[in-house]
Write a protein that holds these residues in place. Structure first.
Motif, mmCIF file in Angstrom:
data_model
loop_
_atom_site.group_PDB
_atom_site.id
_atom_site.type_symbol
_atom_site.label_atom_id
_atom_site.label_comp_id
_atom_site.label_asym_id
_atom_site.label_seq_id
_atom_site.Cartn_x
_atom_site.Cartn_y
_atom_site.Cartn_z
ATOM 1 N N ALA A 319 30.268 49.710 29.447
ATOM 2 C CA ALA A 319 31.503 48.515 29.150
ATOM 3 C C ALA A 319 32.145 47.959 29.898
ATOM 4 C CB ALA A 319 32.616 49.109 28.732
ATOM 5 N N SER A 320 31.967 46.363 29.245
ATOM 6 C CA SER A 320 31.880 44.775 29.914
ATOM 7 C C SER A 320 31.989 43.826 29.155
ATOM 8 C CB SER A 320 30.986 44.653 31.019
ATOM 9 O OG SER A 320 31.197 43.370 31.925
ATOM 10 N N GLY A 321 33.503 43.281 29.578
ATOM 11 C CA GLY A 321 33.737 42.064 28.406
ATOM 12 C C GLY A 321 33.775 42.895 26.683
ATOM 13 N N THR A 322 32.734 42.729 25.684
ATOM 14 C CA THR A 322 32.865 42.513 24.846
ATOM 15 C C THR A 322 31.664 42.936 23.906
ATOM 16 O OG1 THR A 322 31.474 41.076 23.882
ATOM 17 C CG2 THR A 322 33.713 40.284 23.517
ATOM 18 N N LYS A 323 31.109 44.112 25.344
ATOM 19 C CA LYS A 323 29.718 44.955 25.169
ATOM 20 C C LYS A 323 30.327 46.203 25.471
ATOM 21 C CE LYS A 323 26.031 41.577 25.762
ATOM 22 N NZ LYS A 323 24.683 40.979 26.953
ATOM 23 N N ARG A 324 29.453 47.505 24.728
ATOM 24 C CA ARG A 324 29.861 48.481 24.922
ATOM 25 C C ARG A 324 28.424 49.315 24.947
ATOM 26 N NH1 ARG A 324 32.109 53.140 22.943
ATOM 27 N NH2 ARG A 324 33.397 54.671 24.124
ATOM 28 N N SER A 325 27.955 50.150 25.808
ATOM 29 C CA SER A 325 26.959 51.315 25.248
ATOM 30 C C SER A 325 27.245 52.633 25.825
ATOM 31 C CB SER A 325 25.408 50.567 25.625
ATOM 32 O OG SER A 325 25.783 50.181 27.049
#
Length: 411
Positions: A319-325
């Motif tokens: 997860a980083s900022g608005t991205k999550r995988s």
């Protein structure tokens, strides 16, 4: 406390010794074996008070097995197995120039156990039976992988001069039928002259008892089919190569069978064998692999999550900022992952709960391999519970429902 970094090689160990204040007390290169371990004891004895416990010596080393590690554990030292990738990251933190040496690596390992040991787990000693199972199961699996490599070479060889054999035996080039026929007649000319009676005799001698006539007819039909010939000299060379490969694969088959018997015998003597065999999808061989790779030290896994993380079945979240995988965990024990994947696949046909779990995730859009990983993750948690409570697998307890309801939902 003393903090030791041990950068090991095949014939020596580079040792760095630090005290609790972070001061480097000494660096030394020791030989592998008994004399080197005795020298280490003498070296550490010069820095420890007489009433010090061996467990106050904390050692970081980039392996968790071998006579040297077993000797350290037997001496009572606290040993941390540090992943080489992690120690490489620590090395970058302490220097940006990219320099690397065995002495420097030993110092990095000492600093890891001195500063960040709570982020790592000390090696827990397994029982002698578990170690025996692990060695035998790994050797058995390694021979199977070696056989597959040789079968792949054989496939490439046959493609060059004898494609009819590939049609006759398909993917089972290391199997009984292929070994029997190719061992007797490895060349296309001789194969084209084989009769059904001759092939039946070869298959019967190799151990086949059922469908002899039908299987012999299929093989003869495939070997008699027209094919583009190779040049005469080239064909003879490939034929000789096939004969040699068949001999190698035959011997691998024999030794795999011998080791399988030893794996099953050793695994059967372990007190937890009944629990492992009760798990869906685990037989004596897969059960031995899973036991050997997990080990049986009671305090190795704090909870089911720890066991799942070690198995590599639990996913990794980025997860980083608005991205999550959420991704599959690739840094894992390959042998254990292979065994757990096979267990999950086999469990689909023997466990209604596993089948319903698989079908439910597939219906939500997960791929086959994603679902197998998730199922393996669930099965690892179930195994952990069974081992913790010393009880065998129960279908209703494992899936928190009755077998009848699971079957209805799956239907």
């Amino acid at each position: 406390m003393l903090f030791i970094g041990d950068d090991w090689a095949e014939d020596h160990h580079d040792i760095a010794v630090m005290d609790e204040g972070g001061r480097v007390l000494t660096r030394r290169r020791l030989t592998e074996g008994v004399s080197g371990l005795e020298a280490l004891h003498d070296l550490l004895g010069g820095y420890l008070p007489e009433n010090a416990a061996p467990a106050e010596v904390l050692i970081g080393i980039e392996t968790d097995r071998g006579p040297w590690v077993q000797g350290l554990l037997a001496s009572g030292y606290t040993v941390y197995a540090i992943n080489p990738a992690q120690s490489a990251r620590y090395r970058q933190r302490t220097g940006a120039a990219g320099a690397k040496s065995d002495k420097g690596d030993a110092l990095v390992l000492a600093r890891i156990v001195a500063v960040d040991r709570e982020l790592h787990r000390a090696i827990a000693a397994d029982s002698d039976v578990a170690e025996e199972v692990k060695v035998l199961a790994r050797a058995h699996q390694s021979l199977i992988w070696a056989r597959q490599r040789q079968a792949n070479v054989l496939r490439s060889n046959l493609r060059e001069y004898y494609p009819a054999a590939l049609s006759a035996f398909g993917q089972d080039l290391h199997g009984r039928d292929a070994m029997a026929v190719l061992g007797a007649e490895p060349g296309p000319k001789a194969g084209a002259r084989l009769t059904p009676a001759r092939v039946q005799a070869l298959l019967r001698h190799a151990g086949r008892q059922r469908y002899l006539a039908a299987r012999a007819g299929e093989i003869v039909e495939a070997l008699h089919a027209p094919q583009l010939p190779a040049r005469p000299g080239i064909e003879a060379a490939y034929t000789a190569t096939t004969a040699a490969l068949v001999a190698v694969i035959r011997e691998l088959n024999a030794q795999i069978g011998v080791l399988q018997g030893q794996v099953e015998e050793s695994f059967g003597r372990h007190p937890d064998a009944e629990i492992y065999l009760s798990q869906p999808g685990l037989g004596p061989v897969l059960g031995a692999r899973v036991l050997g790779e997990f080990g049986d030290a009671a305090d190795r896994y704090a909870d089911a999550r720890s066991r799942r993380n070690y198995a590599g079945t639990s996913p990794v979240t980025r997860a980083s900022g608005t991205k999550r995988s959420v991704l599959a965990r690739h840094a894992r024990n390959r042998r254990l992952a292979d065994a757990l994947d096979l267990q999950a696949f086999t469990a689909l046909s023997v466990s209604p709960g596993a089948r319903a779990y698989y079908d439910a995730r597939r219906s939500r859009g997960a791929t086959h391999h994603q679902t197998l990983r998730a199922l393996a993750n669930r099965l690892v948690g179930i195994l952990h519970g069974c081992l913790r409570h010393h009880t065998t697998y129960n279908e209703d307890t494992a899936w928190h429902t009755t077998t009848q309801n699971v079957e209805l939902r799956a239907a």
